[in-house]
Design a protein around this motif. Structure first.
Motif, PDB file in Angstrom:
ATOM      1  N   LEU A   6    -110.455-105.435  25.145  1.00  9.35           N
ATOM      2  CA  LEU A   6    -110.398-104.049  24.703  1.00  9.35           C
ATOM      3  C   LEU A   6    -111.772-103.397  24.862  1.00  9.35           C
ATOM      4  O   LEU A   6    -112.798-104.053  24.655  1.00  9.35           O
ATOM      5  N   PHE A   7    -111.782-102.103  25.175  1.00 11.99           N
ATOM      6  CA  PHE A   7    -113.019-101.341  25.320  1.00 11.99           C
ATOM      7  C   PHE A   7    -112.921-100.110  24.432  1.00 11.99           C
ATOM      8  O   PHE A   7    -111.890 -99.437  24.417  1.00 11.99           O
ATOM      9  N   PHE A   8    -113.994 -99.804  23.707  1.00 14.83           N
ATOM     10  CA  PHE A   8    -113.971 -98.694  22.767  1.00 14.83           C
ATOM     11  C   PHE A   8    -115.066 -97.674  23.059  1.00 14.83           C
ATOM     12  O   PHE A   8    -116.087 -97.987  23.665  1.00 14.83           O
ATOM     13  N   ALA A   9    -114.838 -96.448  22.582  1.00 17.57           N
ATOM     14  CA  ALA A   9    -115.792 -95.339  22.622  1.00 17.57           C
ATOM     15  C   ALA A   9    -116.276 -95.071  24.045  1.00 17.57           C
ATOM     16  O   ALA A   9    -115.469 -94.981  24.962  1.00 17.57           O
ATOM     17  N   ARG A  10    -117.588 -94.961  24.224  1.00 15.48           N
ATOM     18  CA  ARG A  10    -118.125 -94.593  25.543  1.00 15.48           C
ATOM     19  C   ARG A  10    -117.824 -95.639  26.611  1.00 15.48           C
ATOM     20  O   ARG A  10    -117.737 -95.313  27.787  1.00 15.48           O
ATOM     21  N   LEU A  11    -117.644 -96.881  26.210  1.00 18.60           N
ATOM     22  CA  LEU A  11    -117.317 -97.924  27.190  1.00 18.60           C
ATOM     23  C   LEU A  11    -115.954 -97.636  27.810  1.00 18.60           C
ATOM     24  O   LEU A  11    -115.779 -97.719  29.023  1.00 18.60           O
ATOM     25  N   LYS A  12    -115.003 -97.268  26.977  1.00 14.41           N
ATOM     26  CA  LYS A  12    -113.658 -96.930  27.453  1.00 14.41           C
ATOM     27  C   LYS A  12    -113.738 -95.763  28.426  1.00 14.41           C
ATOM     28  O   LYS A  12    -113.112 -95.784  29.487  1.00 14.41           O
ATOM     29  N   GLU A  13    -114.527 -94.771  28.092  1.00 18.79           N
ATOM     30  CA  GLU A  13    -114.666 -93.592  28.954  1.00 18.79           C
ATOM     31  C   GLU A  13    -115.337 -93.941  30.275  1.00 18.79           C
ATOM     32  O   GLU A  13    -114.888 -93.537  31.344  1.00 18.79           O
ATOM     33  N   GLN A  14    -116.427 -94.696  30.233  1.00 18.17           N
ATOM     34  CA  GLN A  14    -117.175 -95.012  31.440  1.00 18.17           C
ATOM     35  C   GLN A  14    -116.439 -95.990  32.356  1.00 18.17           C
ATOM     36  O   GLN A  14    -116.581 -95.929  33.564  1.00 18.17           O
ATOM     37  N   LEU A  15    -115.654 -96.877  31.775  1.00 15.01           N
ATOM     38  CA  LEU A  15    -114.929 -97.855  32.587  1.00 15.01           C
ATOM     39  C   LEU A  15    -113.575 -97.324  33.055  1.00 15.01           C
ATOM     40  O   LEU A  15    -112.965 -97.878  33.953  1.00 15.01           O
ATOM     41  N   SER A  50    -127.951-104.633  26.199  1.00  9.07           N
ATOM     42  CA  SER A  50    -128.167-105.394  24.964  1.00  9.07           C
ATOM     43  C   SER A  50    -127.553-104.713  23.745  1.00  9.07           C
ATOM     44  O   SER A  50    -127.275-105.374  22.741  1.00  9.07           O
ATOM     45  N   SER A  51    -127.315-103.409  23.824  1.00  6.94           N
ATOM     46  CA  SER A  51    -126.752-102.696  22.676  1.00  6.94           C
ATOM     47  C   SER A  51    -125.233-102.853  22.558  1.00  6.94           C
ATOM     48  O   SER A  51    -124.659-102.542  21.512  1.00  6.94           O
ATOM     49  N   VAL A  52    -124.583-103.350  23.613  1.00  6.64           N
ATOM     50  CA  VAL A  52    -123.125-103.502  23.587  1.00  6.64           C
ATOM     51  C   VAL A  52    -122.757-104.698  22.708  1.00  6.64           C
ATOM     52  O   VAL A  52    -123.283-105.798  22.870  1.00  6.64           O
ATOM     53  N   LEU A  53    -121.864-104.459  21.770  1.00  4.61           N
ATOM     54  CA  LEU A  53    -121.429-105.498  20.838  1.00  4.61           C
ATOM     55  C   LEU A  53    -120.094-106.089  21.286  1.00  4.61           C
ATOM     56  O   LEU A  53    -119.342-105.465  22.031  1.00  4.61           O
ATOM     57  N   MET A  54    -119.819-107.290  20.793  1.00  7.31           N
ATOM     58  CA  MET A  54    -118.590-107.986  21.171  1.00  7.31           C
ATOM     59  C   MET A  54    -117.952-108.600  19.923  1.00  7.31           C
ATOM     60  O   MET A  54    -118.656-109.069  19.025  1.00  7.31           O
ATOM     61  N   ASN A  69    -106.447-119.341  24.825  1.00  9.21           N
ATOM     62  CA  ASN A  69    -105.343-118.536  25.334  1.00  9.21           C
ATOM     63  C   ASN A  69    -104.872-117.548  24.259  1.00  9.21           C
ATOM     64  O   ASN A  69    -104.673-117.915  23.113  1.00  9.21           O
ATOM     65  N   GLY A  70    -104.740-116.285  24.641  1.00  8.24           N
ATOM     66  CA  GLY A  70    -104.254-115.262  23.725  1.00  8.24           C
ATOM     67  C   GLY A  70    -105.321-114.583  22.893  1.00  8.24           C
ATOM     68  O   GLY A  70    -105.014-113.675  22.127  1.00  8.24           O
ATOM     69  N   ASP A  71    -106.573-114.998  23.032  1.00  8.49           N
ATOM     70  CA  ASP A  71    -107.641-114.356  22.261  1.00  8.49           C
ATOM     71  C   ASP A  71    -107.767-112.884  22.637  1.00  8.49           C
ATOM     72  O   ASP A  71    -107.468-112.486  23.764  1.00  8.49           O
ATOM     73  N   GLU A  72    -108.242-112.094  21.677  1.00 13.06           N
ATOM     74  CA  GLU A  72    -108.532-110.686  21.900  1.00 13.06           C
ATOM     75  C   GLU A  72    -110.045-110.524  21.844  1.00 13.06           C
ATOM     76  O   GLU A  72    -110.686-110.908  20.865  1.00 13.06           O
ATOM     77  N   VAL A  73    -110.617-109.976  22.913  1.00 12.79           N
ATOM     78  CA  VAL A  73    -112.060-109.761  22.982  1.00 12.79           C
ATOM     79  C   VAL A  73    -112.290-108.256  23.084  1.00 12.79           C
ATOM     80  O   VAL A  73    -111.694-107.593  23.924  1.00 12.79           O
ATOM     81  N   ALA A  74    -113.143-107.731  22.212  1.00  9.55           N
ATOM     82  CA  ALA A  74    -113.426-106.302  22.209  1.00  9.55           C
ATOM     83  C   ALA A  74    -114.898-106.061  22.505  1.00  9.55           C
ATOM     84  O   ALA A  74    -115.766-106.788  22.024  1.00  9.55           O
ATOM     85  N   PHE A  75    -115.157-105.052  23.322  1.00 10.90           N
ATOM     86  CA  PHE A  75    -116.522-104.587  23.622  1.00 10.90           C
ATOM     87  C   PHE A  75    -116.655-103.192  23.043  1.00 10.90           C
ATOM     88  O   PHE A  75    -115.780-102.347  23.239  1.00 10.90           O
ATOM     89  N   PHE A  76    -117.795-102.932  22.361  1.00  9.80           N
ATOM     90  CA  PHE A  76    -117.980-101.617  21.775  1.00  9.80           C
ATOM     91  C   PHE A  76    -119.475-101.333  21.588  1.00  9.80           C
ATOM     92  O   PHE A  76    -120.274-102.263  21.459  1.00  9.80           O
ATOM     93  N   PRO A  77    -119.826-100.046  21.593  1.00  7.33           N
ATOM     94  CA  PRO A  77    -121.233 -99.685  21.360  1.00  7.33           C
ATOM     95  C   PRO A  77    -121.556 -99.832  19.885  1.00  7.33           C
ATOM     96  O   PRO A  77    -120.650 -99.960  19.048  1.00  7.33           O
ATOM     97  N   PRO A  78    -122.852 -99.790  19.543  1.00  8.81           N
ATOM     98  CA  PRO A  78    -123.227 -99.883  18.123  1.00  8.81           C
ATOM     99  C   PRO A  78    -122.523 -98.778  17.339  1.00  8.81           C
ATOM    100  O   PRO A  78    -122.342 -97.676  17.822  1.00  8.81           O
ATOM    101  N   VAL A  79    -122.135 -99.113  16.127  1.00  8.46           N
ATOM    102  CA  VAL A  79    -121.432 -98.164  15.276  1.00  8.46           C
ATOM    103  C   VAL A  79    -122.407 -97.634  14.237  1.00  8.46           C
ATOM    104  O   VAL A  79    -123.105 -98.392  13.585  1.00  8.46           O
ATOM    105  N   THR A  80    -122.445 -96.317  14.119  1.00  5.82           N
ATOM    106  CA  THR A  80    -123.259 -95.711  13.076  1.00  5.82           C
ATOM    107  C   THR A  80    -122.358 -94.868  12.204  1.00  5.82           C
ATOM    108  O   THR A  80    -121.315 -94.403  12.634  1.00  5.82           O
ATOM    109  N   GLY A  81    -122.743 -94.721  11.014  1.00  5.96           N
ATOM    110  CA  GLY A  81    -121.926 -93.939  10.092  1.00  5.96           C
ATOM    111  C   GLY A  81    -122.763 -92.995   9.275  1.00  5.96           C
ATOM    112  O   GLY A  81    -123.985 -93.032   9.285  1.00  5.96           O
ATOM    113  N   GLY A  82    -122.083 -92.155   8.556  1.00  6.47           N
ATOM    114  CA  GLY A  82    -122.828 -91.212   7.739  1.00  6.47           C
ATOM    115  C   GLY A  82    -122.027 -90.809   6.543  1.00  6.47           C
ATOM    116  O   GLY A  82    -120.947 -91.195   6.281  1.00  6.47           O
TER     117      GLY A  82
END
Length: 82
Positions: A6-15, A50-54, A69-82
């Protein structure tokens, strides 16, 4: 073995995709998975930043992890909150 990626946020957009299924050799790990993805083309090198998390099966990892077999691997940028 089959893993779901799975790819999230800007990674999903760029890929240009939010998920894919990938066939890997038995005994593969997260480093081998990332190398397989990066070999798909120049745009995929974003995963090497290096900033991409997994996460594997919704658990953040910071080191190499063996995959099953069957594992789910997710890539995502650092998450910030407010």
């Amino acid at each position: 073995m089959q893993v779901n990626v799975l790819f999230f946020a800007r990674l999903k957009e760029q890929l240009g995709c939010s998920s894919l299924s990938l066939e890997l050799a038995e005994g593969s790990n997260t480093t081998q998975l990332k190398a397989e993805l990066v070999s798909k083309g120049e745009q995929w090198t974003i995963l090497e930043e290096s900033s991409v998390l997994m996460a594997v099966n919704q658990q953040h990892i910071s080191d190499v992890k063996s995959l099953a077999n069957g594992d789910e691997v997710a890539f995502f940028p650092p998450v910030t909150g407010g």
